[in-house]
Write an enzyme that holds these catalytic residues in place. Structure first.
Site, PDB file in Angstrom:
ATOM      1  N   CYS A  94       0.690  -1.173  -0.034  1.00  0.00           N
ATOM      2  CA  CYS A  94       0.033  -0.106  -0.114  1.00  0.00           C
ATOM      3  C   CYS A  94       0.969   1.288  -0.066  1.00  0.00           C
ATOM      4  O   CYS A  94       1.356   1.430  -1.021  1.00  0.00           O
ATOM      5  CB  CYS A  94      -1.054  -0.042   1.253  1.00  0.00           C
ATOM      6  SG  CYS A  94      -2.321   0.961   0.861  1.00  0.00           S
ATOM      7  N   HIS A 177      -3.741  -5.006   0.435  1.00  0.00           N
ATOM      8  CA  HIS A 177      -3.256  -5.389   1.760  1.00  0.00           C
ATOM      9  C   HIS A 177      -3.417  -6.799   2.065  1.00  0.00           C
ATOM     10  O   HIS A 177      -4.551  -7.178   2.493  1.00  0.00           O
ATOM     11  CB  HIS A 177      -4.080  -4.642   2.741  1.00  0.00           C
ATOM     12  CG  HIS A 177      -3.845  -3.110   3.059  1.00  0.00           C
ATOM     13  ND1 HIS A 177      -2.879  -2.672   4.084  1.00  0.00           N
ATOM     14  CD2 HIS A 177      -4.284  -2.119   2.336  1.00  0.00           C
ATOM     15  CE1 HIS A 177      -2.879  -1.405   4.012  1.00  0.00           C
ATOM     16  NE2 HIS A 177      -3.711  -0.856   2.976  1.00  0.00           N
ATOM     17  N   GLU A 179      -2.488  -8.389   4.323  1.00  0.00           N
ATOM     18  CA  GLU A 179      -2.438  -8.604   5.972  1.00  0.00           C
ATOM     19  C   GLU A 179      -3.890  -8.637   6.495  1.00  0.00           C
ATOM     20  O   GLU A 179      -4.371  -9.017   7.433  1.00  0.00           O
ATOM     21  CB  GLU A 179      -1.490  -7.887   6.563  1.00  0.00           C
ATOM     22  CG  GLU A 179      -1.939  -6.439   6.703  1.00  0.00           C
ATOM     23  CD  GLU A 179      -1.758  -5.654   5.607  1.00  0.00           C
ATOM     24  OE1 GLU A 179      -1.928  -4.240   5.773  1.00  0.00           O
ATOM     25  OE2 GLU A 179      -1.475  -6.066   4.453  1.00  0.00           O
TER      26      GLU A 179
END
Length: 222
Positions: A94, A177, A179
């Site tokens: 990001c 993202h 995660e």
């Protein structure tokens, strides 16, 4: 006599979040590399590159074009250029994707907030082995022109430069993202107006990016 290096790769997770209330995405990313050393870049910490086998640059609610009032951003751009020069495997996520491309002459602009699961066109790259095309996106800025020697390896309808790879250095970046999981959905709704449709987190395997990056680091080290 030359000292023997540890059998484990030395990884650094460079945290760039400026809002304490949004640290949870950095926490989630760092949890994917439990043996890595975390670096609070905003607070002035810097990774010692002499022993670095790999570096991960996190997301941030800061904007790359705010460097005039956030001097650490220029420092992180310089870090990216040094990582490229040293050919240290690097993954930008990001904001990390944006700062890496900006560091190499690319352009980052505000394009309006996207906070949802999106379908992405993933290139045939070892970073994406086993990664499904549905990925979590939470961003208001985007790379509109990639940096020098950065090839586009991920594209999405709303962001044509959704991921990049350097042509000669082991640098990969993704706007999405990997995660982010369903565990933080409520925070995403509250903080960014997250929209759940049309996909489900059951469609997502983006966290494989981290496993694949670790493999790439280990292979290069060996």
């Amino acid at each position: 006599m030359t000292a023997l290096r540890s059998t484990a790769s030395t990884l650094y997770v460079v945290r760039s979040e400026v809002d304490p209330d949004c640290e949870y995405h950095c926490d989630a990313l760092a949890s994917r590399f439990p043996d890595a050393t975390e670096i609070d870049f905003v607070a002035g910490e810097r990774p010692p590159l002499e022993d670095a086998d790999g570096v991960v640059l996190t997301g941030s609610t800061a904007a790359v074009y705010e460097a005039d009032r956030r001097p650490w951003i220029a420092d992180q751009e310089a870090l990216v250029r040094e990582l490229v020069d040293r050919k240290i495997p690097t993954l930008g996520v990001c904001f990390g994707h944006q700062v890496a491309n900006a560091a190499l002459g690319g352009t980052v602009e505000n394009v309006g907030t996207t906070a949802t699961l999106v379908e992405a066109d993933l290139a045939d790259d070892p970073l994406f082995e086993g990664v499904a095309p549905v990925v979590p996106a939470v961003h208001g800025d985007a790379v509109t022109e990639p940096g020098e020697e950065m090839d586009v390896i991920v594209a999405a309808d709303h962001a044509p430069v959704f991921g990049t790879r350097h042509r000669s250095a082991p640098l990969w970046t993704v706007q999405f993202h990997p995660e982010i999981t369903a565990a933080v959905r409520d925070r995403l709704v509250e903080d960014f107006g997250w929209e759940s449709k049309p996909f489900s987190f059951d469609d997502v395997s983006a966290d494989r990016v981290f496993e694949n990056f670790r493999t790439l680091v280990d292979e290069r080290r060996e």
